[in-house]
Design an enzyme around this catalytic site. Structure first.
Site, mmCIF file in Angstrom:
data_model
loop_
_atom_site.group_PDB
_atom_site.id
_atom_site.type_symbol
_atom_site.label_atom_id
_atom_site.label_comp_id
_atom_site.label_asym_id
_atom_site.label_seq_id
_atom_site.Cartn_x
_atom_site.Cartn_y
_atom_site.Cartn_z
ATOM 1 N N GLU A 34 5.506 4.823 -11.825
ATOM 2 C CA GLU A 34 4.531 4.209 -11.097
ATOM 3 C C GLU A 34 4.814 4.406 -9.438
ATOM 4 O O GLU A 34 6.046 4.391 -9.229
ATOM 5 C CB GLU A 34 4.268 2.813 -11.212
ATOM 6 N N SER A 36 4.505 2.807 -6.883
ATOM 7 C CA SER A 36 4.696 1.666 -6.135
ATOM 8 C C SER A 36 4.852 0.475 -6.997
ATOM 9 O O SER A 36 4.355 0.204 -7.942
ATOM 10 C CB SER A 36 3.505 1.265 -4.970
ATOM 11 N N MET A 39 2.375 -2.071 -7.780
ATOM 12 C CA MET A 39 1.479 -1.703 -8.548
ATOM 13 C C MET A 39 1.833 -1.739 -10.175
ATOM 14 O O MET A 39 0.822 -1.127 -10.882
ATOM 15 C CB MET A 39 0.836 -0.377 -8.199
ATOM 16 N N TYR A 40 2.821 -2.363 -10.615
ATOM 17 C CA TYR A 40 2.866 -2.290 -11.805
ATOM 18 C C TYR A 40 2.247 -2.945 -12.375
ATOM 19 O O TYR A 40 1.684 -4.121 -12.191
ATOM 20 C CB TYR A 40 4.381 -3.015 -12.220
ATOM 21 N N GLY A 41 1.327 -2.542 -13.651
ATOM 22 C CA GLY A 41 0.361 -3.099 -14.304
ATOM 23 C C GLY A 41 -1.068 -2.639 -13.742
ATOM 24 O O GLY A 41 -1.933 -2.799 -14.603
ATOM 25 N N GLY A 42 -1.046 -1.850 -12.874
ATOM 26 C CA GLY A 42 -2.406 -1.130 -12.396
ATOM 27 C C GLY A 42 -3.168 -1.742 -11.366
ATOM 28 O O GLY A 42 -2.832 -2.969 -10.962
ATOM 29 N N THR A 43 -4.367 -1.174 -11.137
ATOM 30 C CA THR A 43 -5.272 -1.831 -10.113
ATOM 31 C C THR A 43 -5.671 -3.298 -10.678
ATOM 32 O O THR A 43 -5.972 -3.917 -9.674
ATOM 33 C CB THR A 43 -6.433 -0.900 -9.857
ATOM 34 N N CYS A 44 -6.171 -3.468 -12.071
ATOM 35 C CA CYS A 44 -6.956 -4.644 -12.142
ATOM 36 C C CYS A 44 -6.160 -5.743 -11.915
ATOM 37 O O CYS A 44 -6.654 -6.683 -11.143
ATOM 38 C CB CYS A 44 -7.152 -4.429 -13.606
ATOM 39 N N HIS A 440 -24.511 -25.829 -28.599
ATOM 40 C CA HIS A 440 -25.353 -26.373 -27.569
ATOM 41 C C HIS A 440 -24.500 -27.464 -26.771
ATOM 42 O O HIS A 440 -23.957 -28.432 -27.715
ATOM 43 C CB HIS A 440 -26.669 -27.005 -28.344
#
Length: 456
Positions: A34, A36, A39-44, A440
């Site tokens: 990675e 940076s 950014m561990y874990g990614g964009t999301c 309901h």
């Protein structure tokens, strides 16, 4: 280190991190890289789905509708705490596996299935039997005078940590622009959206788009269509956007500008040509239906391969590649049908499959069930939570009664759409959804009434 690895994953996004963990637990020797540590874990979880929806939630639940930068600052702090927790968890999930080597640095290809990693003054070369390109996408910045991120001009990442603007201009009336416009309006900003098309949300049917635009207008968002931006300027006091509308030039001034014109695959610096990896005409890594690139042993997963830019699609990419490596090799992108998505406006708009306009353009024989949420008697939940705005529209094949598509704009639509998508994948007729027993009060039970009243 020479070619002792089984798998190298470049980028920590959803598909890549899941594949890395599963391959390691299956006995393979894995490295995940990675660029940076932020950014561990990614964009999301860091700059996309999770942090923006946390901000949207806080914007929706606040009692005051005025401008309040202190409330926004507190929401950003909660956002940051949440993403930091998830980032640390994502890192530990892989770093804790003996078979996984976690590396922070920038990777580039130096040959077939060989990469160089640069981390400051240090470099490392690695080779593997298979390499996964999982670098995601970045905000698209147009070739436009003054369109440079910095100062008062933002993309969807930088705006999350900017001072809350009293006024905001959003360039682009697509999904990202609409979602951010709704969010910042709920925080108290005066928002203007500039869209060069004849109408915003052009991929939606006109009646569905109108409901979204009405909800935006409720919080003061102004949408100007046919507005082609020509130039952006900024100084110490404000930003100014010049645009052409109807052959006349106009200028609008604001505290901040958001450029929201989509995202483009992140391939810069990878030196793909060294490995014989080709790109498509749109700049995505070229892949086949099993996500293989033009280089043997190299796959591309997630946003970088030009497919739908959703975290859950990246997760499905992982399933395809895992099947190619450890399974039968039969899974492919052709298996995907009825992939839903949601725009988290307030209330959210969720969609799957064909719109009415698209279905008719394709010459299909269809019947359409459509009702505004406020008119649905058998759907009390939106009224209970105090927001009965929205619309439900379902497009059905007139001969087979199979659902072809749906647009749901209402409270809880991001959940209900998954049921509709599942019904589409399994070939469940609309009559079965109409006659199903739902809890309901829920938003799902609206299907009982709506699917019993086809209007055209």
């Amino acid at each position: 280190m020479e070619d002792e690895l089984d798998l190298i994953v470049i980028g920590w996004g959803k598909g890549g991190k899941t594949l890395a963990g599963n391959m390691a637990r299956a006995g393979q020797r894995v490295a995940i890289i990675e660029a940076s540590a932020e950014m561990y874990g990614g964009t999301c979880i860091n700059i996309g789905c999770v942090p923006t929806k946390a901000l949207i939630h806080d914007a929706e639940v606040r009692a005051d509708t005025g401008f309040d930068h202190e409330y926004f600052d507190t929401a950003v702090q909660r956002r940051d705490k949440l993403t930091a927790m998830m980032r640390a968890k994502n890192f530990s999930m892989l770093d804790g596996l003996d078979a996984v080597m976690t590396i922070t640095g920038r990777a580039s290809f130096i040959g077939p299935r060989r990469i160089r990693i640069e981390a400051g003054a240090e470099t490392l070369e690695l080779g593997a039997r298979r390499i996964i390109i999982n670098t995601g996408a970045v905000p698209a910045i147009p070739d436009l005078d003054g369109a440079r991120i910095g100062g008062r001009i933002h993309d969807s990442t930088t705006l999350q940590h900017a001072p809350l603007p009293r006024s905001l201009v959003v360039v682009g009336g697509g999904y990202v622009g609409t979602e951010f416009a709704s969010m910042f309006a709920h925080f108290g900003s005066k928002v203007t959206v500039l869209d060069r098309g004849a109408r915003a949300l052009k991929k939606e049917d006109e009646d569905v788009a109108a409901e979204v635009l009405s909800a935006l207008a409720d919080v003061g968002v102004e949408v100007r269509v046919g507005a082609s931006v020509q130039r952006i300027r900024q100084d110490a006091d404000s930003a100014k956007v010049s645009y052409n509308q109807g052959g006349q030039m106009h200028e609008i001034e604001a505290d901040a500008v958001l450029i929201a014109l989509g995202r483009t695959p992140a391939t810069g610096g990878l030196n793909l040509e060294a490995a014989g990896i080709e790109l498509t005409a749109t700049g995505a890594v070229k892949v086949d239906e099993r996500l293989s690139t033009t280089a043997e042993g190299v796959y591309a997963m997630g946003d970088v391969n030009g497919g739908p830019q959703f975290t859950y699609v990246s997760l499905d990419d992982n399933r395809i590649v895992a099947d190619a490596i450890l399974g039968t090799g039969k899974r492919s992108t052709a298996d995907r049908v009825a992939v839903p998505h949601t725009i988290f406006t307030t209330p959210p708009l969720a969609r799957v499959g064909l719109s009415e306009e698209t279905a008719r353009a394709q010459g299909l024989r269809i019947k359409v069930a459509v009702k505004k949420v406020a008119e649905i008697a058998a759907m009390p939940r939106p009224k209970i939570v105090g927001d009965a705005r929205g619309i439900i529209k379902v497009v059905v094949d007139a001969d087979s009664d199979r659902v072809l598509g749906a647009a749901l704009m209402h409270v809880d639509s991001q959940e209900v759409i998954n049921l509709v998508a599942l019904a589409m994948r399994q070939g469940v007729p609309s009559a079965a959804l109409r006659d199903s027993i739902f809890t309901h009060p829920s938003s799902t039970e609206a299907l009982n009434e709506v699917l019993g009243s086809f209007t055209r």
